[in-house]
Scaffold this active site. Structure first.
Site, PDB file in Angstrom:
ATOM      1  CE1 TYR A  19      -3.801   2.356   0.640  1.00  0.00           C
ATOM      2  CE2 TYR A  19      -2.308   3.353   2.234  1.00  0.00           C
ATOM      3  CZ  TYR A  19      -3.462   3.406   1.479  1.00  0.00           C
ATOM      4  OH  TYR A  19      -4.264   4.511   1.549  1.00  0.00           O
ATOM      5  CG  ASP A  39       6.786  -6.533  -3.872  1.00  0.00           C
ATOM      6  OD1 ASP A  39       6.417  -5.656  -3.071  1.00  0.00           O
ATOM      7  OD2 ASP A  39       6.578  -7.752  -3.695  1.00  0.00           O
ATOM      8  CB  THR A  94       7.065  -3.527  10.011  1.00  0.00           C
ATOM      9  OG1 THR A  94       6.100  -2.452   9.951  1.00  0.00           O
ATOM     10  CG2 THR A  94       8.293  -3.128   9.216  1.00  0.00           C
ATOM     11  CE  LYS A 215       2.219   5.108  11.053  1.00  0.00           C
ATOM     12  NZ  LYS A 215       2.580   4.251   9.940  1.00  0.00           N
ATOM     13  CG  ASN A 219      -0.728   4.727  13.563  1.00  0.00           C
ATOM     14  OD1 ASN A 219      -1.371   5.622  13.039  1.00  0.00           O
ATOM     15  ND2 ASN A 219      -0.053   3.840  12.862  1.00  0.00           N
ATOM     16  CB  CYS A 273      -1.367   1.234  10.787  1.00  0.00           C
ATOM     17  SG  CYS A 273      -0.484   1.231   9.211  1.00  0.00           S
ATOM     18  CE  LYS A 337     -10.150   5.283   6.760  1.00  0.00           C
ATOM     19  NZ  LYS A 337      -8.953   6.148   6.757  1.00  0.00           N
ATOM     20  NE  ARG A 344      -4.309  -4.445   4.664  1.00  0.00           N
ATOM     21  CZ  ARG A 344      -3.290  -3.627   4.385  1.00  0.00           C
ATOM     22  NH1 ARG A 344      -2.052  -4.061   4.502  1.00  0.00           N
ATOM     23  NH2 ARG A 344      -3.521  -2.379   4.027  1.00  0.00           N
TER      24      ARG A 344
END
Length: 450
Positions: A19, A39, A94, A215, A219, A273, A337, A344
């Site tokens: 993403y 990738d 991650t 970061k 969150n 996230c 959302k 996910r």
């Protein structure tokens, strides 16, 4: 060595085309930068070579096709391609284990491969969300595996991703980029790159670790704020007041450099996230002897919401004289959302599971989610349209309110549903006039905290 000195035409490689990486790559290409995406997923590369994109971000498939058509965007599985670029952006996944420990596999593999192909003068920008210290203690040594020295032969900076799904391509050209450099030269080079490549402002940090923490705080704050809104909603429901009215009035109060900003309650928190980053932060703090109790509290509050919402539906049906085990519930909107098809860690899944456990027949529809992904995540065949899902429903549960739903003919849907159909507003947060319109059609309206 100074990096990116007097360079006008900067070339970029983006390692990791999930993403974040895809959004960065296509945005740079659309701004006239030559980009090569790397990738390890051969099927993903094959799709992008054909100008296609499996991700559902609005505008992203179109920019992939545009970038491939213009020649500004190339894609490959060969890490050797990074040697011909000036800047290397790392945007690999991650994930974390249940205890919040970083699963380092993707980071280690990418950094090791990149290190083998780095050349002197390049700048490496790491964007993946990681615990503070990861860039310095893990990534930098692996990048030096090819024989170059960080800060002398190549630059290194950490620049966290802070995008919101559904509006990422607009935000990537608008939001300032946080930059933490290995040294002053690395940070300055990264700032020049973002200003030239995307035309955005930058926010320099004094260290890589400070930028990494930005970061996680981002969150942490969002998760905590949503938990506050969710617990407020449950309290307001208990005392018979409208949580949305309370939040709107509260948010008018100036505070500090801005104003109080309580977010909206909802079905819960999901996505890739917010469900993991607070735990990553919690684990990192615990390893240093710091107990972040608000992380645990916020996570528990948000993880409780799907069960609470399922309870609202079951109780609402019972109040209308329909036991859950003899009901049909149409769930509209399955993603985590509004205005995204991303399933996910969607909190809608445990809501659906709880309804099924109560014996309800559940129909599913989401215009943005991939039908195959719905089958995989929910284990059932999605309805072919909203009318099919709503037919005979005792409850319409809107658990993600996409823009497409604004075009729905509520009167026509009401004619398809059972008498006195319950309308559960999970994320639309309708205003008073809309609620009156729905009740006027014969729906029984219930909202979270309303």
């Amino acid at each position: 060595m100074r990096f990116l000195l007097d360079r006008e035409d900067i070339t970029v490689s983006v390692v990791g085309l999930g993403y974040v990486g895809s959004c960065v790559a296509v945005s740079l290409a659309d701004n006239g930068v030559d980009v090569v995406g790397v990738d390890v997923d051969a099927s993903l590369i094959e799709e992008m070579e054909a100008g296609r994109c499996r991700l559902k971000e609005p505008g992203l498939p179109e920019l992939v096709a545009k970038g491939r058509g213009s020649g500004r965007l190339r894609v490959t599985t060969d890490f050797a391609a990074i040697s011909d670029t000036d800047v290397v952006v790392i945007a690999v996944g991650t994930p974390v284990q249940e205890d919040g420990t970083l699963v380092r596999t993707q980071v280690e593999n990418a950094a090791t491969e990149i290190g083998l192909h780095l050349r002197a003068g390049q700048v490496v920008i790491f964007k993946s969300t990681v615990p503070p210290g990861t860039t310095r203690d893990l990534v930098a040594p692996l990048l030096e595996g090819g024989g170059l020295t960080c800060g002398e032969d190549f630059g290194l900076a950490f620049c966290p991703e802070r995008l919101s799904q559904g509006s990422a391509l607009a935000e990537i050209r608008r939001l300032p980029v946080v930059v933490g450099g290995w040294d002053e030269r690395s940070g300055a080079a990264a700032e020049r790159f973002w200003r030239a490549g995307l035309g955005v402002e930058t926010v320099p940090c004094s260290s890589i670790e400070a930028a990494e923490t930005v970061k996680l705080l981002n969150n942490w704050w969002i998760d905590h704020n949503i938990a506050l809104a969710n617990e407020l909603a449950r309290y307001c429901a208990a005392i018979g007041v409208d949580a949305m009215e309370v939040i709107a009035a509260t948010n008018e109060v100036p505070k500090g450099r801005g104003s109080i900003n309580v977010l909206s309650p909802g079905v819960g928190v999901g996505g890739s996230c917010l469900t993991k980053d607070p735990w990553m932060l919690w684990r990192s703090a615990r390893e240093r002897g710091v107990d972040l109790s608000t992380v645990v509290t916020a996570r528990e509050a948000n993880e409780a919401m799907p069960g609470y919402v399922a309870g609202l539906i079951v109780d609402g049906l019972a109040a209308l004289g329909t036991p859950a085990d003899r009901s049909r519930v149409a769930v509209l909107g399955l993603s985590f959302k509004n205005n995204t098809g991303d399933l996910r860690s969607t909190p809608t899944l445990p809501v659906v599971s709880a309804l099924r456990e109560a014996g309800a027949e559940v129909a599913l529809f989401d215009p943005l989610a991939d039908p195959d992904e719905i089958r995989k995540e929910f284990g059932v065949e999605p309805s072919s349209g909203v009318e099919v899902a709503a037919s005979g429903a005792d409850c319409l549960a809107v658990l993600a309110w996409h823009d497409e739903f604004a075009e729905l003919d509520m009167a026509a849907l009401r004619a398809l549903t059972a008498p006195g159909c319950l309308f559960l507003d999970g994320r639309a947060h309708f205003d008073e006039q809309t609620v009156e319109s729905l009740t006027g059609l014969g729906f029984t309206y219930r909202g979270i905290g309303r």
